[in-house]
Write an enzyme that holds these catalytic residues in place. Structure first.
Site, PDB file in Angstrom:
ATOM      1  CE1 TYR A 108      -3.460   2.686   0.674  1.00 39.48           C
ATOM      2  CE2 TYR A 108      -2.162   3.279   2.586  1.00 39.48           C
ATOM      3  CZ  TYR A 108      -3.172   3.555   1.706  1.00 39.48           C
ATOM      4  OH  TYR A 108      -3.892   4.706   1.843  1.00 39.48           O
ATOM      5  CG  ASP A 173      -2.227  -4.449   4.610  1.00 36.64           C
ATOM      6  OD1 ASP A 173      -3.397  -4.856   4.557  1.00 36.64           O
ATOM      7  OD2 ASP A 173      -1.917  -3.243   4.560  1.00 36.64           O
TER       8      ASP A 173
HETATM    9  C1  LIG Z   1      -6.153   1.656   2.699  1.00 39.36           C
HETATM   10  C2  LIG Z   1      -5.091   0.720   3.050  1.00 39.36           C
HETATM   11  C3  LIG Z   1      -4.248   0.954   4.126  1.00 39.36           C
HETATM   12  C4  LIG Z   1      -4.352   2.209   4.968  1.00 39.36           C
HETATM   13  O1  LIG Z   1      -5.586   2.267   5.649  1.00 39.36           O
HETATM   14  P1  LIG Z   1      -6.307   3.645   6.082  1.00 39.36           P
HETATM   15  O2  LIG Z   1      -7.505   3.134   6.810  1.00 39.36           O
HETATM   16  O3  LIG Z   1      -6.599   4.403   4.837  1.00 39.36           O
HETATM   17  O4  LIG Z   1      -5.348   4.376   6.948  1.00 39.36           O
HETATM   18  C5  LIG Z   1      -3.293   0.006   4.434  1.00 39.36           C
HETATM   19  N1  LIG Z   1      -3.148  -1.110   3.688  1.00 39.36           N
HETATM   20  C6  LIG Z   1      -3.941  -1.369   2.630  1.00 39.36           C
HETATM   21  C7  LIG Z   1      -3.731  -2.612   1.841  1.00 39.36           C
HETATM   22  C8  LIG Z   1      -4.933  -0.463   2.267  1.00 39.36           C
HETATM   23  O5  LIG Z   1      -5.692  -0.711   1.204  1.00 39.36           O
END
Ligand SMILES: *Cc1c(COP(=O)(O)O)cnc(C)c1O
Length: 380
Positions: A108, A173
């Site tokens: 991300y 993630d």
């Molecule tokens: C959007 C996103 C983030 C960050 O999240 P926020 O809620 O916007 O701070 C982190 N990792 C991935 C894969 C995302 O899509």
């Protein structure tokens, strides 16, 4: 459906109450102090929440449910996905004094930028998934991966990375897969992270993040959250908790549509390549059906026409960043989510300039296909 709701019947209510208190009465101040001491040291609960930055019962319900879904002992929620990423780096690297991070691109864009700038005092080595073991030094506090990766849907063998990382904790993630399709904790991952803003909330109206992990790692995350104030608002906790009830239905329905759209896009004359884990050749390590229970509802494609022109010709699909909402969203990573990743680095990790990322929602399949087909044809 039932996680985090075990006490509702005894309370005589059906929906979880939203506790908006910022502070809690402490008639016995000494007992209050003891509760504060326990919570400040990372305890999951105490006789009183004491203060809203320290603990919130509504947010705790969401955490209980999410931990169960991720096959983890605990979960700790934050005000955004980036606040969650920050807290893990602070707990795993800053608190431990091991300030080196090994990360596999693409990630991300925000995570990439946070690591690249070293804002939290860390240094980063970006490596291929096969090079993780070689990149680890005695200073390494964390290994960071994303699978499927944002934005190009690359799949990484989680168990292989956990093995390569040895004693170093791994953060996965899991935002794109959701706990419906993948549980990294089963492969020995220390920190399973979600931007709850995406599929967990699912309706584009709540910002939040969460980390599922063992209770021994959750305590330091709670300490970080108390100190930095990166808390999730109770209304956000309520909405994320509510979102979990329909998460499997939403993910499966969107996935079904995404699989058909991906197959049709492959045949489209205005498209150079489609990235979707379910397409032939997209899963060289055979992770679908083992690590991941389905290909998901995110896809990306390279257009022969100017991607900005394609987006401009769409009428039903919303041109916007974010993903995982009930409605379909499209965005141009090179212009938006991955703008802050240097162009050469984007190219090197498989994010070309002409890539568009599509988050498939719950609209009718043929409505979506007509919109995409018309826009691609008009733009060529
Ligand atoms: C959007 C996103 C983030 C960050 O999240 P926020 O809620 O916007 O701070 C982190 N990792 C991935 C894969 C995302 O899509």
């Amino acid at each position: 459906m039932h996680g985090g709701r075990a006490d509702l019947a005894d309370l005589g209510v059906h929906a979880p109450p939203i506790d908006l208190s910022t502070t809690y009465p402490l008639p016995d101040q000494a007992a209050g102090g003891a509760a504060l001491g326990e919570l400040a040291e990372g305890a999951i609960e105490a006789a009183s929440p004491v203060y809203a930055r320290v603990r919130n019962p509504t947010v705790a319900r969401f955490e209980t449910a999410l931990a169960e879904l991720e096959h983890a002992e605990s979960a700790v929620a934050f005000g955004s996905g980036m606040a969650a990423v920050t807290a893990v780096i602070q707990a795993a690297c800053v608190l431990s004094g091991r300030s080196h991070v090994v990360a596999v691109r693409p990630l991300y864009g925000g995570t990439d930028h946070l690591l690249s700038t070293g804002l939290l005092g860390t240094t980063v080595s970006y490596v291929d998934a096969s090079e993780v073991a070689d990149a680890i030094t005695p200073e390494t506090g964390l290994v960071v991966i994303e699978t499927p990766a944002n934005p190009n849907l690359d799949l990484i063998d989680i168990a292989a990375v956990v093995c390569a990382a040895g004693d170093v904790p791994v953060l996965v993630d899991n935002t794109f897969a959701t706990p419906v399709l993948q549980n990294p904790a089963d492969a020995g991952v220390a920190y399973v992270l979600h931007s709850g803003t995406k599929y967990l909330g699912g309706h584009g109206d709540v910002l939040g993040g969460v980390v599922a992990c063992a209770e021994g790692l959750a305590g330091p995350l709670r300490q970080v959250r108390i100190l930095t104030g990166a808390v999730l608002h109770p209304l956000g906790g309520y909405l994320l908790h509510r979102g979990l009830a329909t998460l499997p239905l939403r993910v499966r329905a969107a996935q079904e549509t995404a699989a058909v759209l991906a197959a049709r896009l492959v045949e489209h004359p205005a498209i150079a390549a489609v990235r979707y884990p379910g397409l032939p050749g997209a899963d060289p390590h055979g992770l679908l059906g083992t690590q991941m229970r389905g290909p998901g509802a995110m896809l990306a494609f390279e257009t022969l026409a100017d991607p900005n022109v394609v987006v401009g010709k769409l009428s039903l699909i919303t041109p916007a960043v974010s993903l995982g909402s009930v409605d379909t969203l499209i965005e141009h990573p090179a212009a938006l989510t991955h703008r802050l990743v240097a162009s050469a680095d984007r190219q090197a990790c498989g994010v070309p300039e002409n890539l568009l990322r599509l988050s498939v929602g719950l609209e009718d399949l043929d409505d979506l296909w007509t919109d995409l087909d018309d826009a691609l044809t008009a733009a060529s």
